[in-house]
Design an enzyme around this catalytic site. Structure first.
Site, PDB file in Angstrom:
ATOM      1  N   GLU A 294     -35.808  29.341  17.765  1.00 24.05           N
ATOM      2  CA  GLU A 294     -36.229  28.794  16.462  1.00 24.05           C
ATOM      3  C   GLU A 294     -37.711  29.025  16.160  1.00 24.05           C
ATOM      4  O   GLU A 294     -38.158  28.790  15.045  1.00 24.05           O
ATOM      5  CB  GLU A 294     -35.952  27.284  16.422  1.00 24.05           C
ATOM      6  CG  GLU A 294     -34.468  26.908  16.308  1.00 24.05           C
ATOM      7  CD  GLU A 294     -33.757  26.819  17.642  1.00 24.05           C
ATOM      8  OE1 GLU A 294     -34.241  27.407  18.633  1.00 24.05           O
ATOM      9  OE2 GLU A 294     -32.714  26.153  17.705  1.00 24.05           O
TER      10      GLU A 294
ATOM     11  N   TRP B 253     -39.334   7.368  32.598  1.00 23.45           N
ATOM     12  CA  TRP B 253     -38.813   8.734  32.561  1.00 23.45           C
ATOM     13  C   TRP B 253     -39.294   9.537  33.768  1.00 23.45           C
ATOM     14  O   TRP B 253     -40.474   9.504  34.120  1.00 23.45           O
ATOM     15  CB  TRP B 253     -39.266   9.448  31.289  1.00 23.45           C
ATOM     16  CG  TRP B 253     -38.575   8.957  30.060  1.00 23.45           C
ATOM     17  CD1 TRP B 253     -37.724   7.885  29.962  1.00 23.45           C
ATOM     18  CD2 TRP B 253     -38.672   9.518  28.748  1.00 23.45           C
ATOM     19  NE1 TRP B 253     -37.289   7.749  28.676  1.00 23.45           N
ATOM     20  CE2 TRP B 253     -37.847   8.721  27.898  1.00 23.45           C
ATOM     21  CE3 TRP B 253     -39.350  10.599  28.204  1.00 23.45           C
ATOM     22  CZ2 TRP B 253     -37.701   8.994  26.543  1.00 23.45           C
ATOM     23  CZ3 TRP B 253     -39.213  10.868  26.856  1.00 23.45           C
ATOM     24  CH2 TRP B 253     -38.385  10.081  26.030  1.00 23.45           C
TER      25      TRP B 253
ATOM     26  N   LYS C  95     -33.674   8.814  33.151  1.00 26.67           N
ATOM     27  CA  LYS C  95     -34.203   7.497  32.783  1.00 26.67           C
ATOM     28  C   LYS C  95     -33.901   6.539  33.912  1.00 26.67           C
ATOM     29  O   LYS C  95     -32.775   6.089  34.083  1.00 26.67           O
ATOM     30  CB  LYS C  95     -33.593   7.041  31.470  1.00 26.67           C
ATOM     31  CG  LYS C  95     -34.011   7.950  30.331  1.00 26.67           C
ATOM     32  CD  LYS C  95     -33.421   7.575  29.001  1.00 26.67           C
ATOM     33  CE  LYS C  95     -33.845   8.585  27.969  1.00 26.67           C
ATOM     34  NZ  LYS C  95     -32.778   9.364  27.407  1.00 26.67           N
TER      35      LYS C  95
HETATM   36  P1  AMP Z   1     -34.027  29.503  23.675  1.00 31.86           P
HETATM   37  O1  AMP Z   1     -33.921  29.133  22.260  1.00 31.86           O
HETATM   38  O2  AMP Z   1     -32.718  29.889  24.288  1.00 31.86           O
HETATM   39  O3  AMP Z   1     -35.063  30.526  23.888  1.00 31.86           O
HETATM   40  O4  AMP Z   1     -34.478  28.222  24.488  1.00 31.86           O
HETATM   41  C1  AMP Z   1     -35.616  27.500  24.137  1.00 31.86           C
HETATM   42  C2  AMP Z   1     -35.842  26.405  25.134  1.00 31.86           C
HETATM   43  O5  AMP Z   1     -36.191  26.960  26.421  1.00 31.86           O
HETATM   44  C3  AMP Z   1     -37.004  25.513  24.808  1.00 31.86           C
HETATM   45  O6  AMP Z   1     -36.668  24.536  23.842  1.00 31.86           O
HETATM   46  C4  AMP Z   1     -37.323  24.921  26.162  1.00 31.86           C
HETATM   47  O7  AMP Z   1     -36.446  23.869  26.487  1.00 31.86           O
HETATM   48  C5  AMP Z   1     -37.071  26.084  27.098  1.00 31.86           C
HETATM   49  N1  AMP Z   1     -38.315  26.787  27.415  1.00 31.86           N
HETATM   50  C6  AMP Z   1     -38.792  27.924  26.895  1.00 31.86           C
HETATM   51  N2  AMP Z   1     -39.961  28.271  27.465  1.00 31.86           N
HETATM   52  C7  AMP Z   1     -40.251  27.312  28.371  1.00 31.86           C
HETATM   53  C8  AMP Z   1     -41.332  27.086  29.280  1.00 31.86           C
HETATM   54  N3  AMP Z   1     -42.341  27.926  29.410  1.00 31.86           N
HETATM   55  N4  AMP Z   1     -41.279  25.966  30.020  1.00 31.86           N
HETATM   56  C9  AMP Z   1     -40.266  25.087  29.918  1.00 31.86           C
HETATM   57  N5  AMP Z   1     -39.221  25.262  29.106  1.00 31.86           N
HETATM   58  C10 AMP Z   1     -39.207  26.352  28.335  1.00 31.86           C
END
Ligand code: AMP
Length: 550
Positions: A334, A448, A443
Site C-alpha cells: 500500500e 504488550w 497481550k
Molecule cells: P506487504 O504488503 O506484503 O509488502 O507487507 C507489508 C508488511 O510487511 C508491513 O505492514 C509490515 O508488517 C511488514 N514489514 C515490511 N517491512 C518491514 C520491516 N522492515 N520490519 C518489520 N516489518 C516489515
C-alpha cells in the site's frame, strides 16, 4: 498566481527514454532459467519495449486494459513493465506463490485481458485457465522453439514472435500522470487479496526516493542484484529507479538460493542488493562456509532488507563478512513500498559498531513524501519519542487511497491517514520500530510483548534457522509467548539453551514460557511468517507454566 514552470507529466515512459538516451549501454543481465543468461542493455530494453507495445496494441490491448504477468525477475518481465504501463495499459504483476484459487480470483477481479507467463508457470496457467472470465490471450515468455504445448481457452502467443512482429518505433502517449500504471494485490492472510493500483505519478515520485542519498542512494555507479521479486510491489520500485539513475540490473530469474546469489554478486560486480530476510538467511548459509578469500571477491557495499524485520544477526554478518551496510526499510504494498529508510544521522558519527547495529535494527526514518504517526487505541496521536507502541499510520503521494474497485479515499480517515495495521514506536530521533502486526501482538496481563523482537533475537542463536513467537493461551495472563523454532540442519539444541541465550537480552516478563521445535514454519506467498496458521495449530496448546489450566 501560478508558477511559470513547465508541467511535463511524470510518466514511466520518460524513465525508459532517459535510460535509453543517457545510459544506453548499461547492462541488464537476465537469468531466465538455470541455464539461460541473456545480456541486454537499457538501449535494448527500450527498443524491445517499443516493439512490444506496438504488438500489444495490435492484439487489441487498449489504454486502461489490464495485462497480467506470472513471471520471475527477467529482461522480458522488465520489458513488460515499460511497454504495458508506457502505452497506458495497466501491468498486473501476480504473485505465483498464491494458491491457484487465489490466482484465478485476482485475475478475474482485475479482469485481466492478457496473461503473460514464464515457462515454469505453464502448469499453473493450464490449471486456472478454464476459470478465467476475461482472458483473451496468453503469452508465453519464451522463444518459438521453447513454446509449451498447452490447451487453453484463448490463443497462446509466443513472446519473441510478438517482439519480432512489432513495429520498431512506438510514440509513448502523453498520458495524464495520474493514469493507472500497475496493479499489485496484497497477499491477504485473511479474506481475499486486495488490489493496490499505482499511478505513473506515484511511481516516478517514489523513484526519486530510491535514488536519493538518504533514500536508498541508488546511482549510476551501482550494479544491482534484484533479489526481491518483480511480482511483489514492483520489486520495491527498483526496475523504475534503476532507469532513472542508469544503474546496472542483474535479474536472477527463479533461483534465489544462496550459492546462486553469491555467484551473481561476484560475477556481475554487484555493489547493491535487496531482499527479504529469508533470502539473506539462505545466502549466509552458503556464504558463511566460504573461506575469507572467496568472500573477498564480492564488491557489495549496501544491502536493503525489508518485507519483514531485519534480524540483527543479518545486519552484523553483512558488516563483518563483507563490510556491507544494511539499510533496513519498512513499507507495504500500500506504500509503493518505500516509506521509512534506515540511514544514519550526523550524531551517529563515530559511534561504536554495536550501537550502530542497534540503529540499523530499527525500521528507519520517514523519507520526504511520507508522513508517519503513531496513534493509541483511542485514536490519539502519540508524541514523537513516546515509548508506548500504537498503530502506525501513513499518508503521502505514493500511499494507497482506496483498493482497486473502491471509491478514491475509501481507506483513509478524516485526516487522510491510512492505517497500516502495524504496531510501532517512533523514537526521539524519528526512527520507527515495528513491534508487531496488530493481529500478532501478544497481550500478557494487559501489557504488550513484541513477537518480532523475540524472534529476531532467537535467530541470532547459532543453532537456530528460523523462529516464530505467538501468544499462547494462559489462564492467568490471557496470553504468554510461545517460541517456535526450526533448528539448523543436523544440530542438537534444547529449549533451555535458547532460553539461556535470550536471558540477558530481553525483559524477564518477555521470556517465552516454552520453546517448541518444528521442522518448518508456514509462510505467506510473500515469505512472511503465517501466524494465523501457527495460532490455529497451537490453539489448544497447554503451556507448562499454566498450572491453573484445567
Ligand atoms: P506487504 O504488503 O506484503 O509488502 O507487507 C507489508 C508488511 O510487511 C508491513 O505492514 C509490515 O508488517 C511488514 N514489514 C515490511 N517491512 C518491514 C520491516 N522492515 N520490519 C518489520 N516489518 C516489515
Amino acid at each position: 498566481m501560478q508558477g511559470l514552470m513547465q508541467t511535463k507529466a511524470l510518466l514511466i515512459s520518460t524513465l525508459l527514454e532517459h535510460a535509453a538516451t543517457h545510459h544506453a549501454d548499461v547492462e541488464i543481465v537476465s537469468h531466465v532459467d538455470m541455464s539461460t543468461c541473456v545480456r541486454s542493455t537499457w538501449g535494448t530494453v527500450s527498443s524491445r519495449a517499443q516493439r512490444l507495445a506496438n504488438a500489444l496494441q495490435g492484439l487489441g490491448v487498449a489504454p486502461g486494459a489490464r495485462v497480467a504477468t506470472l513471471a520471475w525477475n527477467t529482461h522480458r518481465h522488465l520489458e513488460l513493465y515499460y511497454a504495458v504501463s508506457g502505452m497506458g495499459a495497466v501491468l498486473h504483476t501476480v504473485n505465483p506463490r498464491l494458491f491457484p484459487e487465489q490466482i484465478a480470483y485476482i485475475l478475474n477481479h482485475a479482469a485481466d485481458e492478457v496473461v503473460c507467463f514464464d515457462l515454469g508457470f505453464a502448469p499453473l496457467v493450464a490449471q486456472v485457465a478454464s476459470q478465467l472470465t476475461s482472458a483473451k490471450a496468453f503469452i508465453a515468455l519464451c522463444p518459438r522453439d521453447r513454446m509449451p504445448a498447452l490447451d487453453l481457452p484463448a490463443p497462446l502467443i509466443c513472446y519473441e514472435d510478438l517482439i519480432d512482429g512489432g513495429a520498431e518505433r512506438f510514440d509513448w502517449p502523453a498520458l495524464d500522470e495520474n493514469t493507472a500504471s500497475s496493479l499489485c494485490y496484497t497477499s491477504g492472510t485473511t479474506g481475499n487479496p486486495k488490489g493496490v493500483l499505482y499511478s505513473h505519478r506515484s511511481t516516478v515520485l517514489h523513484c526519486w526516493t530510491a535514488c536519493a542519498t538518504d533514500g536508498l542512494g541508488l546511482s549510476a555507479q551501482d550494479s544491482v542484484l534484484l533479489a526481491v521479486p518483480m511480482f511483489h510491489v514492483n520489486a520495491w520500485g527498483i526496475p523504475y529507479a534503476a532507469a532513472m539513475c542508469g544503474a546496472k540490473l542483474v535479474l536472477p530469474g527463479p533461483d534465489l538460493g544462496g550459492e546462486r546469489l553469491f555467484q551473481l554478486m561476484r560475477d556481475e560486480r554487484c555493489t547493491f542488493s535487496l531482499g527479504v530476510p529469508t533470502v539473506w538467511l539462505g545466502f549466509f548459509q552458503y556464504a558463511e562456509k566460504l573461506d575469507p578469500e572467496a568472500r573477498a571477491a564480492l564488491r557489495l557495499e549496501r544491502v536493503v532488507v525489508g518485507g519483514s524485520a531485519a534480524p540483527r544477526a543479518i545486519i552484523e554478518k553483512f558488516e563483518h563478512l563483507f563490510g556491507a551496510y544494511v539499510i533496513q526499510a519498512w513499507g507495504m504494498t500500500e506504500t509503493s513500498p518505500l516509506a521509512t529508510i534506515g540511514n544514519l544521522l550526523p550524531r551517529h558519527e563515530g559511534i561504536a559498531l554495536d550501537q550502530r547495529f542497534g540503529v540499523q535494527a530499527r525500521q528507519g526514518r520517514a523519507i520526504f513524501g511520507v508522513e508517519i504517526a503513531v496513534f493509541d487505541s483511542e485514536g490519539r496521536r502519540l508524541p514523537a519519542g513516546d515509548r508506548t507502541p500504537g498503530e502506525l499510520k501513513v499518508r503521502g503521494p505514493w500511499v494507497v487511497s482506496a483498493y482497486y474497485g473502491q471509491q478514491p479515499g475509501t481507506e483513509l480517515d478524516a485526516e487522510g491517514w491510512f492505517a497500516t495495521g502495524d504496531v510501532a514506536l517512533i523514537d526521539a530521533d524519528g526512527y520507527v520500530q515495528i513491534t508487531d502486526r496488530s493481529k500478532d501482538v501478544i497481550k500478557s496481563g494487559g501489557e504488550w510483548i513484541s513477537s518480532i523482537d523475540i524472534e529476531n533475537l532467537a535467530v541470532g542463536h547459532p543453532k537456530v534457522k528460523e523462529a516464530a513467537v505467538i501468544g499462547a493461551y494462559h489462564s492467568k495472563w490471557q496470553e504468554r509467548p510461545l517460541l517456535i523454532v526450526v533448528p539448523n540442519e543436523g544440530v542438537q539444541v534444547t529449549g533451555e539453551e535458547i532460553l539461556a541465550f535470550l536471558q540477558d537480552r530481553i525483559a524477564r516478563w518477555w521470556m517465552p514460557d516454552e520453546v517448541v521445535f518444528v521442522d518448518e514454519l508456514p509462510h505467506t506467498a510473500t515469505g512472511k511468517l503465517l501466524k494465523t496458521r501457527l495460532r490455529e495449530q497451537f490453539r489448544t496448546h497447554r503451556l507448562p507454566t499454566d498450572t491453573a489450566a484445567g
